[in-house]
Design a protein around this motif. Structure first.
Motif, PDB file in Angstrom:
ATOM      1  N   LEU A  18       0.807  -1.221   0.000  1.00  0.00           N
ATOM      2  CA  LEU A  18       0.000   0.000   0.000  1.00  0.00           C
ATOM      3  C   LEU A  18       0.841   1.272   0.000  1.00  0.00           C
ATOM      4  CD1 LEU A  18      -2.732  -1.177   2.517  1.00  0.00           C
ATOM      5  CD2 LEU A  18      -3.104  -0.654   0.103  1.00  0.00           C
ATOM      6  N   PHE A  19       2.091   1.169   0.437  1.00  0.00           N
ATOM      7  CA  PHE A  19       3.001   2.317   0.426  1.00  0.00           C
ATOM      8  C   PHE A  19       3.916   2.279  -0.800  1.00  0.00           C
ATOM      9  CE2 PHE A  19       2.664   2.050   5.305  1.00  0.00           C
ATOM     10  CZ  PHE A  19       1.593   2.925   5.317  1.00  0.00           C
ATOM     11  N   ASN A  20       3.454   1.654  -1.865  1.00  0.00           N
ATOM     12  CA  ASN A  20       4.263   1.450  -3.071  1.00  0.00           C
ATOM     13  C   ASN A  20       4.611   2.786  -3.731  1.00  0.00           C
ATOM     14  OD1 ASN A  20       5.309   0.611  -5.596  1.00  0.00           O
ATOM     15  ND2 ASN A  20       4.067  -1.255  -5.521  1.00  0.00           N
ATOM     16  N   ALA A  21       5.917   3.010  -3.952  1.00  0.00           N
ATOM     17  CA  ALA A  21       6.381   4.259  -4.568  1.00  0.00           C
ATOM     18  C   ALA A  21       6.551   4.143  -6.075  1.00  0.00           C
ATOM     19  CB  ALA A  21       7.704   4.682  -3.938  1.00  0.00           C
ATOM     20  N   GLN A  22       6.096   3.029  -6.667  1.00  0.00           N
ATOM     21  CA  GLN A  22       6.125   2.895  -8.126  1.00  0.00           C
ATOM     22  C   GLN A  22       5.255   3.983  -8.748  1.00  0.00           C
ATOM     23  OE1 GLN A  22       7.784   0.731 -10.185  1.00  0.00           O
ATOM     24  NE2 GLN A  22       6.932   1.862 -11.903  1.00  0.00           N
ATOM     25  N   ARG A  23       5.735   4.598  -9.820  1.00  0.00           N
ATOM     26  CA  ARG A  23       4.971   5.665 -10.473  1.00  0.00           C
ATOM     27  C   ARG A  23       4.072   5.070 -11.560  1.00  0.00           C
ATOM     28  NH1 ARG A  23       5.988  10.371  -8.619  1.00  0.00           N
ATOM     29  NH2 ARG A  23       7.927  10.801  -7.503  1.00  0.00           N
ATOM     30  N   LEU A  24       2.775   5.325 -11.454  1.00  0.00           N
ATOM     31  CA  LEU A  24       1.831   4.806 -12.439  1.00  0.00           C
ATOM     32  C   LEU A  24       2.111   5.449 -13.788  1.00  0.00           C
ATOM     33  CD1 LEU A  24      -0.685   2.886 -12.419  1.00  0.00           C
ATOM     34  CD2 LEU A  24      -2.073   4.954 -12.510  1.00  0.00           C
ATOM     35  N   GLY A  25       2.246   4.621 -14.815  1.00  0.00           N
ATOM     36  CA  GLY A  25       2.529   5.128 -16.153  1.00  0.00           C
ATOM     37  C   GLY A  25       3.996   5.071 -16.516  1.00  0.00           C
ATOM     38  N   SER A  26       4.844   4.668 -15.557  1.00  0.00           N
ATOM     39  CA  SER A  26       6.281   4.584 -15.814  1.00  0.00           C
ATOM     40  C   SER A  26       6.745   3.135 -15.684  1.00  0.00           C
ATOM     41  CB  SER A  26       7.059   5.455 -14.813  1.00  0.00           C
ATOM     42  OG  SER A  26       8.452   5.257 -14.958  1.00  0.00           O
ATOM     43  N   ASP A  27       7.647   2.732 -16.574  1.00  0.00           N
ATOM     44  CA  ASP A  27       8.221   1.386 -16.521  1.00  0.00           C
ATOM     45  C   ASP A  27       9.427   1.315 -15.592  1.00  0.00           C
ATOM     46  OD1 ASP A  27       6.363   0.424 -18.353  1.00  0.00           O
ATOM     47  OD2 ASP A  27       7.603   0.994 -20.078  1.00  0.00           O
ATOM     48  N   LEU A 175      -7.356  13.604 -15.027  1.00  0.00           N
ATOM     49  CA  LEU A 175      -6.371  14.678 -15.119  1.00  0.00           C
ATOM     50  C   LEU A 175      -5.001  14.196 -14.632  1.00  0.00           C
ATOM     51  CD1 LEU A 175      -7.098  18.307 -14.083  1.00  0.00           C
ATOM     52  CD2 LEU A 175      -4.948  17.247 -13.453  1.00  0.00           C
ATOM     53  N   LEU A 176      -4.988  13.478 -13.513  1.00  0.00           N
ATOM     54  CA  LEU A 176      -3.721  13.052 -12.915  1.00  0.00           C
ATOM     55  C   LEU A 176      -3.017  11.972 -13.730  1.00  0.00           C
ATOM     56  CD1 LEU A 176      -4.663  12.909  -9.120  1.00  0.00           C
ATOM     57  CD2 LEU A 176      -3.518  14.756 -10.355  1.00  0.00           C
ATOM     58  N   VAL A 177      -3.769  11.072 -14.359  1.00  0.00           N
ATOM     59  CA  VAL A 177      -3.124   9.956 -15.057  1.00  0.00           C
ATOM     60  C   VAL A 177      -3.069  10.143 -16.572  1.00  0.00           C
ATOM     61  CG1 VAL A 177      -3.832   8.361 -13.248  1.00  0.00           C
ATOM     62  CG2 VAL A 177      -5.243   8.550 -15.299  1.00  0.00           C
ATOM     63  N   ARG A 178      -3.679  11.242 -17.077  1.00  0.00           N
ATOM     64  CA  ARG A 178      -3.687  11.432 -18.529  1.00  0.00           C
ATOM     65  C   ARG A 178      -3.410  12.864 -18.958  1.00  0.00           C
ATOM     66  NH1 ARG A 178      -5.977   8.463 -22.685  1.00  0.00           N
ATOM     67  NH2 ARG A 178      -7.115   7.142 -21.219  1.00  0.00           N
ATOM     68  N   ASN A 179      -4.105  13.843 -18.384  1.00  0.00           N
ATOM     69  CA  ASN A 179      -4.109  15.189 -18.964  1.00  0.00           C
ATOM     70  C   ASN A 179      -2.911  16.050 -18.612  1.00  0.00           C
ATOM     71  OD1 ASN A 179      -6.520  14.406 -20.011  1.00  0.00           O
ATOM     72  ND2 ASN A 179      -7.773  15.849 -18.889  1.00  0.00           N
ATOM     73  N   GLU A 180      -2.485  15.999 -17.349  1.00  0.00           N
ATOM     74  CA  GLU A 180      -1.314  16.786 -16.950  1.00  0.00           C
ATOM     75  C   GLU A 180      -0.074  15.996 -17.360  1.00  0.00           C
ATOM     76  OE1 GLU A 180      -0.430  19.627 -15.455  1.00  0.00           O
ATOM     77  OE2 GLU A 180      -2.322  20.511 -14.819  1.00  0.00           O
ATOM     78  N   HIS A 181       0.412  16.256 -18.581  1.00  0.00           N
ATOM     79  CA  HIS A 181       1.357  15.344 -19.207  1.00  0.00           C
ATOM     80  C   HIS A 181       2.765  15.387 -18.645  1.00  0.00           C
ATOM     81  CE1 HIS A 181      -0.838  13.330 -22.298  1.00  0.00           C
ATOM     82  NE2 HIS A 181      -1.352  14.451 -22.752  1.00  0.00           N
ATOM     83  N   HIS A 182       3.278  14.201 -18.410  1.00  0.00           N
ATOM     84  CA  HIS A 182       4.703  13.965 -18.283  1.00  0.00           C
ATOM     85  C   HIS A 182       5.255  14.050 -19.707  1.00  0.00           C
ATOM     86  CE1 HIS A 182       8.359  11.470 -17.957  1.00  0.00           C
ATOM     87  NE2 HIS A 182       8.346  11.769 -16.674  1.00  0.00           N
ATOM     88  N   PRO A 183       6.519  14.411 -19.886  1.00  0.00           N
ATOM     89  CA  PRO A 183       7.051  14.497 -21.265  1.00  0.00           C
ATOM     90  C   PRO A 183       6.835  13.229 -22.093  1.00  0.00           C
ATOM     91  CG  PRO A 183       8.589  15.480 -19.733  1.00  0.00           C
ATOM     92  CD  PRO A 183       7.489  14.874 -18.896  1.00  0.00           C
ATOM     93  N   ASP A 184       6.804  12.069 -21.430  1.00  0.00           N
ATOM     94  CA  ASP A 184       6.598  10.809 -22.143  1.00  0.00           C
ATOM     95  C   ASP A 184       5.169  10.297 -22.012  1.00  0.00           C
ATOM     96  OD1 ASP A 184       9.305  10.734 -22.889  1.00  0.00           O
ATOM     97  OD2 ASP A 184       9.838   9.889 -20.946  1.00  0.00           O
ATOM     98  N   LYS A 185       4.239  11.182 -21.744  1.00  0.00           N
ATOM     99  CA  LYS A 185       2.832  10.842 -21.521  1.00  0.00           C
ATOM    100  C   LYS A 185       2.693  10.096 -20.195  1.00  0.00           C
ATOM    101  CE  LYS A 185       1.367  10.912 -26.334  1.00  0.00           C
ATOM    102  NZ  LYS A 185       0.605  10.194 -27.386  1.00  0.00           N
TER     103      LYS A 185
END
Length: 466
Positions: A18-27, A175-185
């Motif tokens: 539950l305290f996982n620091a993995q970033r959603l959307g990143s490999d 917005l958090l997982v799609r719209n506010e873009h990281h440079p690599d989406k």
């Protein structure tokens, strides 16, 4: 291994996930923390420096387009909720550390838990449309109109429900997982722990609403368009399935976010009611005393200090008791929280005076603030404003695929929408549902003043420009 040690090990493993620091959307794998600025602190910073967070500065908390200084906006409300959330997270973690056989997972401190909840709280209203809940109602009402039925019939049942039961919570997750873009989406690429704490409703509209009903009112936290990201998040955190529907159970820290929001709602919003002459000092002070655990025979207007100073003092005492009481409830019910079986909010498991105080606060706000003539008039204006924007822009969602030449007005409206589409690296296509969501991204991303001004301009009221 003895049963109690095996059980302890299992509980610790659950908290680790539950305290996982993995970033959603990143490999990329979650980094090993080697400094005081953890991944969770970076979540908070990303949110504070985001465009969507800044837009909350002129979005309604309770009172649309108020000109009175000192009245809360969504931004000041979110900041205050995040402060309470941080205290709840840290204190709950300290108490949990004492209760668990092996303490908190190695590498996770109470300060880490505090900043996870703080970051989730700072984002909890980030998807709200202009004019707050009145904006949500306006969007739902617009899609419920009989004129929209031919378009809605072209969508799937899941897609229709997203619009008929439109939710700012689901817009926030989008917005958090799609719209506010990281440079690599991949959206803002927040940690799974922070996103889990953010998700008050980790399920789709179809999980909490009846597709056969014409009026949808049940909350949900994810549009069908982000269902894949919700599945990824739940898998990362090992969230159990909800015992009530096919969605997921909440992350335990989401209960602390909900409590922080309710505390600010119960205390701060009532103070605004006094400053706007909707409530009296004795009415609000009586509730504060109830939350403190005291019941004075009479409550008089303060004479030695100002009303504002007196309320601030009472509020501080009430908050201290609420934070302590809520964190006790969190630890006492930690097993049910881990299993996803806790019924109701944490307030339902608190002292009766706390429950009564929160109930009285909500009832007083409902009767004297939310139904006050001034607020009703402003909400009617907000409804007309958003309907005007939807009337103008939404037809682009289903005329975009037509090869026929568009009328002048639609061409110019499209030119206003285009910069938003370019920023999101999108274009209007032959998918009506995704076109509708893209236009809603544009409209709901405006603050109150931008939406009001554009609606006035579209009606030809140039004199109202500021």
């Amino acid at each position: 291994m003895p049963d109690h040690l095996a059980s302890s090990s299992s509980v610790t493993a659950q908290w680790i996930r539950l305290f996982n620091a993995q970033r959603l959307g990143s490999d990329k794998q979650a980094p090993v923390q080697d400094s005081a600025r953890t991944s969770f602190h970076k979540d908070y910073d990303r949110l504070v420096f985001s465009h969507s967070f800044r837009q909350l500065n002129q979005k309604t908390q309770v009172h649309p387009l108020t000109n009175q200084l000192g009245i809360h906006t969504r931004l000041t409300h979110s900041l205050e909720v995040s402060c309470i959330g941080r205290s709840l997270g840290m204190m709950a973690a300290e108490k949990l550390d004492n209760k668990l056989t092996n303490g908190l997972p190695i590498g996770v401190s109470p300060a880490d838990v505090g900043v996870i909840v703080q970051a989730a709280c700072i984002a909890h209203d980030i998807g709200n449309p202009p004019f707050g809940h009145a904006g949500e109602y306006a969007i739902r009402d617009w899609f419920m109109h009989p004129e929209r039925q031919p378009i809605l019939q072209q969508l799937s049942a899941e897609e229709r429900l997203d619009l008929l039961a439109y939710e700012g919570n689901a817009q926030g997750f989008r917005l958090l997982v799609r719209n506010e873009h990281h440079p690599d989406k991949g959206g803002m690429r927040l940690t799974c722990a922070t996103l889990g704490a953010f998700m008050k409703y980790p399920w789709l509209a179809t999980h909490s609403n009846d597709a056969r009903s014409d009026i949808q009112t049940q909350k949900f936290g994810c549009f069908a368009s982000e269902a894949e990201q919700l599945e990824q998040l739940a898998a990362c955190l090992h969230l159990p399935r909800s015992p009530i529907h096919d969605g997921f159970a909440r992350h335990p820290l989401a209960y602390l976010l909900e409590a922080a929001d309710d505390i600010c709602y119960a205390l701060i919003d009532l103070e605004d009611g006094i400053h706007l002459n909707m409530l009296s000092y004795p009415e609000v002070a009586a509730i504060f005393y109830e939350l403190i655990g005291e019941r004075p025979d009479t409550i008089a207007i303060p004479t030695q200090v100002s009303i504002r100073q007196s309320l601030a003092s009472l509020r501080a005492r009430a908050m201290m008791r609420l934070v302590n009481t809520i964190t006790d409830a969190f630890v006492d019910n930690s097993e049910a929280l881990l299993n996803g079986t806790l019924e109701g909010s944490l307030f339902a498991h608190c002292d009766s005076s706390v429950q009564n105080g929160i109930m009285q606060a909500k009832q007083l706000a409902r009767i004297k603030i939310f139904n006050h003539p001034n607020k009703v008039r402003m909400e009617l204006m907000a409804n007309q404003c958003l309907h005007r924007l939807l009337d103008a822009f939404m037809p682009l969602a289903w005329t975009a695929m037509s090869s026929a030449s568009k009328p002048f007005e639609q061409q110019r409206l499209l030119s206003l929408l285009q910069p938003h589409l370019d920023e999101q690296r999108r274009h209007l296509s032959d998918n009506i549902y995704h076109n509708i969501l893209s236009i809603l991204d544009f409209i709901t991303g405006m603050n109150d003043h931008e939406a009001y001004r554009l609606a006035q301009e579209l009606q030809g009221h140039w004199g109202t420009m500021v």
